[in-house]
Design an enzyme around this catalytic site. Structure first.
Site, mmCIF file in Angstrom:
data_model
loop_
_atom_site.group_PDB
_atom_site.id
_atom_site.type_symbol
_atom_site.label_atom_id
_atom_site.label_comp_id
_atom_site.label_asym_id
_atom_site.label_seq_id
_atom_site.Cartn_x
_atom_site.Cartn_y
_atom_site.Cartn_z
ATOM 1 N N GLY A 1 0.815 -1.217 0.000
ATOM 2 C CA GLY A 1 0.000 0.000 0.000
ATOM 3 C C GLY A 1 0.844 1.260 0.000
ATOM 4 C CG ASP A 2 3.340 1.791 3.149
ATOM 5 O OD1 ASP A 2 2.255 2.312 3.483
ATOM 6 O OD2 ASP A 2 3.934 0.960 3.846
#
Length: 301
Positions: A250-251
């Site tokens: 997600g990052d």
């Protein structure tokens, strides 16, 4: 410049075992340590893409020094604040027949340390990006992200928030450029079950009504939905591949979105670049390289 803020960085201790048996002694096949935290991960992927950033946040104890030294070793600038006590948390990632995570709480952050971070935020300039991402220790007020944004002197900062519950809700009044919940987190914000793309769009638009300019909702291996300030709804499937690692995916999506937006100022391209970055990390053992990202980007229509 891009600034990333990680209130609660971590050392991720990854253990690989054939099967996790509760109540028994389990012996690992392999162990690895990684320094991270959501904002730190964004800085690392940006660095891999050749984009400079400055990592801000708090560190403590010998584990905090491990995080700082790791970032220095990559050539990433950081301006972390050393806390007077405690230690940067260690998160345990057990990779067995099923993945199991145990995330620690983190150190106590005193008010004077938070005030120091606020002063650093005041240095952010017009057209800079400011990424506020990740978990917050229990002793820190739910207004923390909102308080940090209230110290922005510049008026045209691209604020990106990847946070949950009230940490995000309280900051929406500052009209962030982008917020990035995943599907489960979006449901938690409104105490609803999110099942369809229509549900995602409905509640993303509610976040816009509350102040968010653009809302990017990740759906894991299903892709992502972006609702823009231009009232466009952009849906992209995730590239196909074998998932090896979900930590930091997600990052990586956030970092890739920033990279794509900086390159073309186009939301559709930014979303594709973000998905390529998130998927490249998911298909790798560590955070994705530029080559891995660009190879996957070529496959996205």
């Amino acid at each position: 410049m891009i600034y990333t803020v990680t209130i609660n960085p971590a050392v991720d201790y990854t253990i690989k075992i054939p099967e996790l048996v509760l109540g028994k002694v389990n012996r690992s096949e392999k162990e690895e340590y990684f320094f991270g935290g959501k904002g730190v991960n964004v800085s690392i992927v940006l660095h891999n893409l050749g984009i400079k950033s400055i990592a801000l946040g708090f560190i403590a104890g010998f584990t905090g020094q491990f995080v700082r030294q790791g970032i220095y070793s990559l050539g990433i600038k950081n301006d972390f604040i050393d806390l007077p006590s405690g230690m940067t948390r260690i998160n345990i990632k057990i990779k067995a027949d099923k993945e199991t995570d145990i995330n620690a709480v983190g150190p106590v952050i005193p008010k004077d340390s938070i005030e120091l971070l606020c002063k650093k935020i005041e240095k952010v300039k017009d057209n800079d990006f400011l990424v506020l991402a990740g978990a917050v220790p229990n002793n820190v007020d739910e207004q923390i992200y909102s308080d940090l944004l209230s110290h922005l002197k510049a008026k045209n900062v691209h604020v990106i928030i990847d946070a949950t519950r009230n940490y995000l809700i309280n900051a929406l009044k500052h009209k962030p450029f982008l917020v990035k919940p995943n599907r489960a987190e979006l449901g938690q914000l409104f105490n609803k079950e999110i099942h369809t793309d229509a549900d995602i769009v409905l509640y993303a638009k509610k976040l816009q009504e509350m102040g968010a300019r653009n809302v990017l909702v990740s759906i894991g291996d299903k892709g992502a939905v972006l609702v823009t300030e231009n009232d466009d709804v952009i849906c992209n499937d995730a590239p196909k591949g074998i998932t090896k690692n979900t930590v930091g995916a997600g990052d990586s999506l956030t970092a890739g979105f920033i990279a794509g937006y900086l390159e073309k100022k186009d939301f559709r391209y930014a979303l594709k670049y973000g998905l390529a970055s998130g998927s490249a990390t998911a298909f790798s053992d560590t955070l994705a390289s530029k080559n891995e990202i660009e190879q996957i980007l070529k496959t996205i229509e």
